[in-house]
Structures are given as structure tokens and as C-alpha cells.
Design a protein around this motif. Structure first.
Motif, mmCIF file in Angstrom:
data_model
loop_
_atom_site.group_PDB
_atom_site.id
_atom_site.type_symbol
_atom_site.label_atom_id
_atom_site.label_comp_id
_atom_site.label_asym_id
_atom_site.label_seq_id
_atom_site.Cartn_x
_atom_site.Cartn_y
_atom_site.Cartn_z
ATOM 1 N N ILE A 174 13.253 -50.096 2.220
ATOM 2 C CA ILE A 174 14.275 -49.172 1.731
ATOM 3 C C ILE A 174 13.692 -47.808 2.060
ATOM 4 C CG2 ILE A 174 15.475 -48.201 -0.244
ATOM 5 C CD1 ILE A 174 15.504 -50.837 -1.556
ATOM 6 N N MET A 175 14.361 -47.080 2.925
ATOM 7 C CA MET A 175 13.815 -45.794 3.375
ATOM 8 C C MET A 175 14.740 -44.695 2.905
ATOM 9 S SD MET A 175 12.730 -44.801 7.279
ATOM 10 C CE MET A 175 11.465 -46.047 7.407
ATOM 11 N N ASP A 176 14.179 -43.667 2.265
ATOM 12 C CA ASP A 176 15.053 -42.575 1.842
ATOM 13 C C ASP A 176 14.739 -41.279 2.545
ATOM 14 O OD1 ASP A 176 13.495 -40.711 0.387
ATOM 15 O OD2 ASP A 176 13.764 -41.760 -1.492
ATOM 16 N N GLY A 177 15.783 -40.452 2.729
ATOM 17 C CA GLY A 177 15.602 -39.185 3.429
ATOM 18 C C GLY A 177 16.911 -38.453 3.555
ATOM 19 N N ARG A 178 17.101 -37.794 4.710
ATOM 20 C CA ARG A 178 18.325 -37.039 4.955
ATOM 21 C C ARG A 178 19.100 -37.583 6.151
ATOM 22 N NH1 ARG A 178 15.773 -35.423 1.331
ATOM 23 N NH2 ARG A 178 15.745 -33.386 0.319
ATOM 24 N N ASP A 179 18.362 -38.191 7.084
ATOM 25 C CA ASP A 179 18.955 -38.606 8.366
ATOM 26 C C ASP A 179 18.589 -40.039 8.700
ATOM 27 O OD1 ASP A 179 16.243 -38.235 8.670
ATOM 28 O OD2 ASP A 179 16.401 -37.504 10.729
ATOM 29 N N ILE A 180 18.311 -40.843 7.687
ATOM 30 C CA ILE A 180 17.844 -42.207 7.976
ATOM 31 C C ILE A 180 18.993 -43.036 8.572
ATOM 32 C CG2 ILE A 180 16.667 -44.254 7.039
ATOM 33 C CD1 ILE A 180 15.103 -41.527 6.932
ATOM 34 N N GLY A 181 20.161 -42.987 7.936
ATOM 35 C CA GLY A 181 21.302 -43.756 8.448
ATOM 36 C C GLY A 181 21.898 -43.170 9.717
ATOM 37 N N THR A 182 21.740 -41.853 9.908
ATOM 38 C CA THR A 182 22.374 -41.213 11.068
ATOM 39 C C THR A 182 21.464 -41.182 12.299
ATOM 40 O OG1 THR A 182 21.663 -39.094 10.151
ATOM 41 C CG2 THR A 182 23.963 -39.703 9.783
ATOM 42 N N VAL A 183 20.145 -41.012 12.104
ATOM 43 C CA VAL A 183 19.249 -40.797 13.252
ATOM 44 C C VAL A 183 18.086 -41.795 13.301
ATOM 45 C CG1 VAL A 183 17.655 -39.146 14.343
ATOM 46 C CG2 VAL A 183 19.765 -38.310 13.275
ATOM 47 N N VAL A 184 17.367 -41.917 12.202
ATOM 48 C CA VAL A 184 16.115 -42.701 12.242
ATOM 49 C C VAL A 184 16.410 -44.192 12.403
ATOM 50 C CG1 VAL A 184 13.987 -43.278 10.992
ATOM 51 C CG2 VAL A 184 14.922 -40.954 10.856
ATOM 52 N N GLU B 195 20.745 -27.240 12.723
ATOM 53 C CA GLU B 195 21.381 -27.777 13.932
ATOM 54 C C GLU B 195 21.008 -29.224 14.178
ATOM 55 O OE1 GLU B 195 20.918 -25.364 17.469
ATOM 56 O OE2 GLU B 195 21.703 -23.689 16.302
ATOM 57 N N ILE B 196 19.735 -29.542 13.880
ATOM 58 C CA ILE B 196 19.276 -30.885 14.213
ATOM 59 C C ILE B 196 19.289 -31.786 12.979
ATOM 60 C CG2 ILE B 196 16.857 -30.120 14.021
ATOM 61 C CD1 ILE B 196 16.311 -32.299 16.236
ATOM 62 N N ALA B 197 19.836 -32.984 13.146
ATOM 63 C CA ALA B 197 19.867 -33.999 12.080
ATOM 64 C C ALA B 197 20.243 -33.417 10.723
ATOM 65 C CB ALA B 197 18.514 -34.723 11.999
#
Ligand code: DC
Length: 222
Positions: free
Chosen positions: A125-135, A187-189
Motif C-alpha cells: 500500500i503506497m501513499d503519496g500524491r502521484d502514485i496512481g497517476t505516475v508511479v 507542472e510535474i505530477a
């Protein structure tokens, strides 16, 4: 094939607390990716850099090593050049530095493989800001966890006061609003829900209610 669950959302929505408990229930590894940006923020701050020192921060990446490890209670620790810096990265100053370094594309690229490798070899289970969109765009479940700025600031304030830190609620609320703006307008992620994310609002809920809500979503979708 390992299974990945992505939890994104703004600061203080309860991502880390909820994800940690859910990971324990499911027997997955919990990865807090914000700690990686915080470690780089700390490295920059220790050298006396501010958000303005973009060139220096990019150069710094060639001379530092950031790693994730787990202690014997399966809790994540973050290592900066081999030193466990987990205890130094939660201050308001490092929060702002983490947000600043996270807007630098070279910093995001520097941390990408490390995050992907964790998910490659473990159920996470990974949490962040861009995990579902980028990572982890192929994550099995994507959740976007949010709550009102006031509610998130109150939670962060209570947490810091409990740790004995001398902070003011208004300062925390202003930090939350400033970081939300910076994280979602870079701009990025930028911080935004993945197209297929399940959006969950935890405003006004206690922890148990939010954890139960998320556990139901995860069990139904794994
Ligand atoms: O989740 P956190 O508050 O510990 O994150 C610290 C900062 O790092 C936050 O302002 C945004 C950034 N961050 C990011 O850009 N991408 C992530 N996956 C995680 C955190």
C-alpha cells in the motif's frame, strides 16, 4: 505478481495512519513516499539551501543516497546516506522544503525507480500524491483520500502538540493551504485523482470509521 494499492491525496487527509493500519490487516508493506521527498528536503536544508536553490538541489542528488528500510516492527524508516533520519523529517520547516523539492522534475525522477522497485518485489500500500497517476499507473486499486483543509490542519496540529512541539493552529492551517496549492499547481505530477480513483472524503470522521471504509473498498476490489 505482486499487488499494489495506491493511496493519494493532500497532506493530513489521514493517508499514512489509515494506510499503515490497512497494510497490517492485509499483510502488505506500507510505503510512505512523502518520507523520501522529506529526506531530500532535509538534505537540502542541512546544507543551508532554500526553495530558491534549485540548481544546487539538483546537483545535490549526485552526492546523496536515499533508501527505505523496515525495522523489526515492519515500520518504514528512511535513510539519508545511511543515517536513519525518520525523526528529523516531520517539522513544518521540512514539510515546506519537501514540497519545494518535490516540484523539481529531477528530484521526482531520482525517486521513481526506488518507489517502483518496492512495489515490484512486495505487495504494497503506497501513499503519496502521484502514485496512481505516475508511479504505479497499473495499481490494482487507486484511492484518492481527502478532507477539508481545516479538518486536516486540526489533525496535524493535534499530532504535533502530542509530540511536544510548540505550534499554532493558524500557522498549520496556512501551511496546509499553501502546500495544497503548491502540490496541485506544480507542472510535474500535480496532485490530482487518477481517472479511475475511488474518491473518499474523511472530513469529520474518526479514524476507525475511515479505516473501516477503506478496508471495505480494498476487500471488495482486490
Ligand atoms: O505526504 P507528505 O506530507 O509527507 O509529503 C511531503 C511532500 O512531498 C508533499 O508536500 C508533497 C511531496 N510528495 C510528492 O510530491 N509526491 C509524493 N508521492 C509524496 C509526497
Amino acid at each position: 505478481m505482486s499487488i499494489a494499492i495506491a493511496i493519494d491525496g493532500p497532506a493530513g487527509a489521514g493517508k499514512s495512519t489509515i494506510a499503515r493500519l490497512a497494510a497490517k490487516e492485509l499483510g502488505y508493506i506500507y510505503v510512505d513516499t512523502g518520507a523520501l521527498y522529506r529526506a531530500i528536503g532535509l538534505a537540502a536544508s542541512r546544507r543551508g539551501y532554500t526553495a530558491e536553490n534549485k540548481t544546487e538541489i539538483i546537483a545535490l542528488l549526485d552526492s546523496i543516497k536515499v533508501e527505505l528500510a523496515f525495522n523489526d516492527r515492519q515500520e518504514q524508516i528512511v535513510l539519508l546516506d545511511g543515517e536513519d533520519v525518520s525523526g528529523f523529517i516531520r517539522t513544518p520547516e521540512i514539510s515546506m522544503m519537501a514540497s519545494a523539492v518535490s516540484a523539481i522534475p529531477e528530484v521526482r525522477a531520482f525517486l521513481l525507480d526506488l518507489q517502483r522497485n518496492m512495489a515490484h518485489t512486495n505487495n504494497v500500500i503506497m501513499d503519496g500524491r502521484d502514485i496512481g497517476t505516475v508511479v504505479l499507473p497499473d495499481a490494482k486499486i487507486k484511492i484518492f483520500l481527502s478532507a477539508s483543509p481545516e479538518c486536516r490542519a486540526r489533525r496535524r496540529y493535534d499530532e504535533l502538540i502530542e509530540k511536544g512541539m510548540d505550534v499554532k493552529y493558524e500557522d498549520i492551517l496556512n501551511d496546509v493551504i499553501a502546500r495544497d496549492y503548491a502540490d496541485s499547481h506544480r507542472e510535474i505530477a500535480p496532485l490530482k485523482p487518477a481517472d479511475e480513483a475511488i474518491i473518499v472524503d474523511t472530513s469529520g470522521e474518526d479514524l476507525e470509521t475511515s479505516v473501516n471504509k477503506l478496508m471495505t473498498i480494498m476487500r471488495e476490489n482486490i
